[in-house]
Design a protein around this motif. Structure first.
Motif, PDB file in Angstrom:
ATOM      1  N   LYS A 104     -25.642 -21.338  -8.334  1.00  0.00           N
ATOM      2  CA  LYS A 104     -24.894 -20.464  -7.427  1.00  0.00           C
ATOM      3  C   LYS A 104     -25.092 -20.862  -5.970  1.00  0.00           C
ATOM      4  N   GLY A 105     -26.253 -21.446  -5.664  1.00  0.00           N
ATOM      5  CA  GLY A 105     -26.567 -21.804  -4.283  1.00  0.00           C
ATOM      6  C   GLY A 105     -28.065 -21.851  -4.101  1.00  0.00           C
ATOM      7  N   ILE A 106     -28.537 -21.428  -2.943  1.00  0.00           N
ATOM      8  CA  ILE A 106     -29.972 -21.374  -2.684  1.00  0.00           C
ATOM      9  C   ILE A 106     -30.354 -19.964  -2.231  1.00  0.00           C
ATOM     10  N   ARG A 107     -31.610 -19.649  -2.398  1.00  0.00           N
ATOM     11  CA  ARG A 107     -32.142 -18.357  -1.947  1.00  0.00           C
ATOM     12  C   ARG A 107     -33.519 -18.572  -1.360  1.00  0.00           C
ATOM     13  N   LEU A 108     -33.909 -17.706  -0.453  1.00  0.00           N
ATOM     14  CA  LEU A 108     -35.254 -17.768   0.099  1.00  0.00           C
ATOM     15  C   LEU A 108     -36.270 -17.510  -1.001  1.00  0.00           C
ATOM     16  N   VAL A 116     -27.974 -14.770  -2.850  1.00  0.00           N
ATOM     17  CA  VAL A 116     -27.697 -16.137  -2.430  1.00  0.00           C
ATOM     18  C   VAL A 116     -27.749 -16.202  -0.911  1.00  0.00           C
ATOM     19  N   GLY A 117     -28.517 -17.171  -0.385  1.00  0.00           N
ATOM     20  CA  GLY A 117     -28.658 -17.310   1.054  1.00  0.00           C
ATOM     21  C   GLY A 117     -27.625 -18.267   1.630  1.00  0.00           C
ATOM     22  N   MET A 118     -27.665 -18.435   2.948  1.00  0.00           N
ATOM     23  CA  MET A 118     -26.736 -19.329   3.626  1.00  0.00           C
ATOM     24  C   MET A 118     -27.106 -20.779   3.339  1.00  0.00           C
ATOM     25  N   SER A 119     -26.116 -21.575   2.988  1.00  0.00           N
ATOM     26  CA  SER A 119     -26.354 -22.983   2.664  1.00  0.00           C
ATOM     27  C   SER A 119     -26.526 -23.836   3.913  1.00  0.00           C
ATOM     28  N   SER A 120     -26.102 -23.321   5.065  1.00  0.00           N
ATOM     29  CA  SER A 120     -26.327 -23.984   6.355  1.00  0.00           C
ATOM     30  C   SER A 120     -27.131 -23.034   7.221  1.00  0.00           C
ATOM     31  N   PRO A 168     -20.162 -16.660  -3.440  1.00  0.00           N
ATOM     32  CA  PRO A 168     -20.841 -17.878  -2.993  1.00  0.00           C
ATOM     33  C   PRO A 168     -20.828 -17.990  -1.476  1.00  0.00           C
ATOM     34  N   VAL A 169     -21.832 -18.682  -0.948  1.00  0.00           N
ATOM     35  CA  VAL A 169     -21.915 -18.944   0.500  1.00  0.00           C
ATOM     36  C   VAL A 169     -21.795 -20.452   0.681  1.00  0.00           C
ATOM     37  N   ILE A 170     -20.697 -20.899   1.280  1.00  0.00           N
ATOM     38  CA  ILE A 170     -20.380 -22.317   1.394  1.00  0.00           C
ATOM     39  C   ILE A 170     -20.697 -22.821   2.800  1.00  0.00           C
ATOM     40  N   ALA A 171     -21.377 -23.963   2.873  1.00  0.00           N
ATOM     41  CA  ALA A 171     -21.718 -24.561   4.161  1.00  0.00           C
ATOM     42  C   ALA A 171     -20.601 -25.478   4.641  1.00  0.00           C
ATOM     43  N   PHE A 172     -20.449 -25.562   5.967  1.00  0.00           N
ATOM     44  CA  PHE A 172     -19.453 -26.457   6.550  1.00  0.00           C
ATOM     45  C   PHE A 172     -19.836 -27.914   6.309  1.00  0.00           C
ATOM     46  N   LEU A 173     -18.897 -28.790   6.515  1.00  0.00           N
ATOM     47  CA  LEU A 173     -19.127 -30.225   6.419  1.00  0.00           C
ATOM     48  C   LEU A 173     -19.205 -30.785   7.832  1.00  0.00           C
ATOM     49  N   TYR A 174     -20.259 -31.543   8.138  1.00  0.00           N
ATOM     50  CA  TYR A 174     -20.414 -32.095   9.484  1.00  0.00           C
ATOM     51  C   TYR A 174     -19.353 -33.161   9.734  1.00  0.00           C
ATOM     52  N   GLU A 287     -22.360 -17.773  12.362  1.00  0.00           N
ATOM     53  CA  GLU A 287     -23.281 -18.196  11.310  1.00  0.00           C
ATOM     54  C   GLU A 287     -22.660 -17.960   9.939  1.00  0.00           C
ATOM     55  N   LEU A 288     -21.991 -16.820   9.773  1.00  0.00           N
ATOM     56  CA  LEU A 288     -21.404 -16.479   8.476  1.00  0.00           C
ATOM     57  C   LEU A 288     -20.111 -15.732   8.716  1.00  0.00           C
TER      58      LEU A 288
END
Length: 351
Positions: A104-108, A116-120, A168-174, A287-288
């Motif tokens: 699902k993602g990452i968590r603290l 689910v935490g922020m991926s970025s 889901p929490v999706i991170a941006f692409l650099y 941030e979100l």
């Protein structure tokens, strides 16, 4: 004798001062660094560190990435570095054969698996994360797009999978020379895959600007590379925008729609598109960003303001009505009590 003592005391004081100054100089030369660790948990193993990206444009930190099946460690970080970990990307984590789980993602570390935490995220100290797993149920797909403010595609879209109802929490692409509207996007997944679209909208920034305060993520020589799509040496990675200051690539359109990919290196003879002149907001990316709220727009224009005014007036009237009812009830109770007191007083006088 007293003079000798004074001389010795002065010498010791001088040595102490020199020692303290030396410590401060060493502290200034060797600032404290931080470490972020990602653990794979019990249901899978990392396939490498290819989905970990560090943007050290603000700090210039000499970070180092090491990976094993059970953990990915990013060390040598400074406050202000930004880490992206696209754990939900297919291939980031190898699951057990015929596994009933999905990523699902990452968590603290220490948080519930459903959180689910922020991926970025920005580095603020030593941190530990664990992969968040879900149990496969009513699965659906969702797509992440990367576009500029004119709707042109900047990078190849990515497809992910999750259960209906997941957030889901999706991170941006650099993308060098661009800044997104938000570092993370979140949205509740629908059974209709066509509704599960996450779109990062990028604005051009000044040369040398870049997301996260200035430049692409750097990896010291000999260390594990920060992930991005592979490309021949000296070329532009496929699916990413060219460096700021380079000629913008040709964007061919068909019927007004942007081509699905950005040509690499600017093909000869192709038309050069005008650079996006949109200036990013002074506050920088969120941030979100919650996309669920964006899907229920009001009627639009001035009518939105009128509708909001009507709702505010209705709310005020409702509150006033409740207050009036409460006041009337109190008045009735007071009158009843007063009547009882009067009756008692009359009965007492008769006696």
């Amino acid at each position: 004798m007293r003079n000798i003592r004074q001389i010795l005391t002065g010498a010791l004081t001088l040595c102490l001062l020199v020692s303290l100054c030396g410590s401060r100089v060493r502290a200034a030369e060797e600032p404290y660094t931080y470490q972020v660790t990602f653990y794979a948990g019990n249901h899978g193993a990392f396939t490498g560190s290819s989905q970990v990206n560090v943007d050290n444009g603000k700090t210039g930190s000499a970070y180092h990435v090491t990976a094993s099946g059970s953990a990915v460690v990013v060390s040598g970080l400074k406050i202000g570095d930004r880490i992206n970990f696209d754990a939900a990307m297919e291939g980031s984590v190898s699951l057990e054969e015929n596994s009933k789980y999905y990523v699902k993602g990452i968590r603290l570390s220490g948080r519930d698996n459903d959180t689910v935490g922020m991926s970025s995220f920005e580095v603020k100290g030593d941190q530990e994360y664990v992969i968040a797993y879900g149990i496969r149920g009513n699965m659906t797909s969702y797509v992440v797009n990367y576009q500029d403010t004119s709707g042109n595609t900047l990078a190849t879209s990515r497809t992910y999978y999750g259960n209906v109802g997941d957030r889901p929490v999706i991170a941006f692409l650099y993308l060098e020379g661009y800044e997104p509207q938000a570092y993370n996007l979140t949205k509740t997944l629908s059974a209709n895959a066509a509704e599960n679209v996450f779109t990062f909208t990028y604005a051009r920034v000044a040369a040398g600007g870049g997301t996260g305060g200035g430049g692409a993520a750097q990896t010291p020589e000999g260390e594990a590379p920060a992930p991005e799509t592979g490309a021949p040496e000296g070329g532009t990675p496929e699916g990413t925008a060219p460096a700021a200051g380079a000629p913008a690539p040709a964007l061919e359109t068909a019927g007004g729609a942007a081509d699905a990919a950005v040509p690499q290196g600017g093909a000869e003879g192709g038309a050069v598109a005008a650079p996006d002149e949109n200036v990013p907001q002074a506050e920088g990316p969120q941030e979100l960003q919650e996309l669920d709220d964006d899907e229920v727009p009001l009627a639009g224009g001035a009518e939105d303001g009128n509708a909001g005014g009507v709702r505010n007036i209705a709310g005020a009237v409702a509150i006033a009505g409740v207050a009036a009812v409460a006041l009337i009830a109190m008045l009735i109770l007071w009158l009843k009590r007063r009547k009882k007191d009067d009756e008692k007083e009359k009965n007492g006088n008769k006696k």
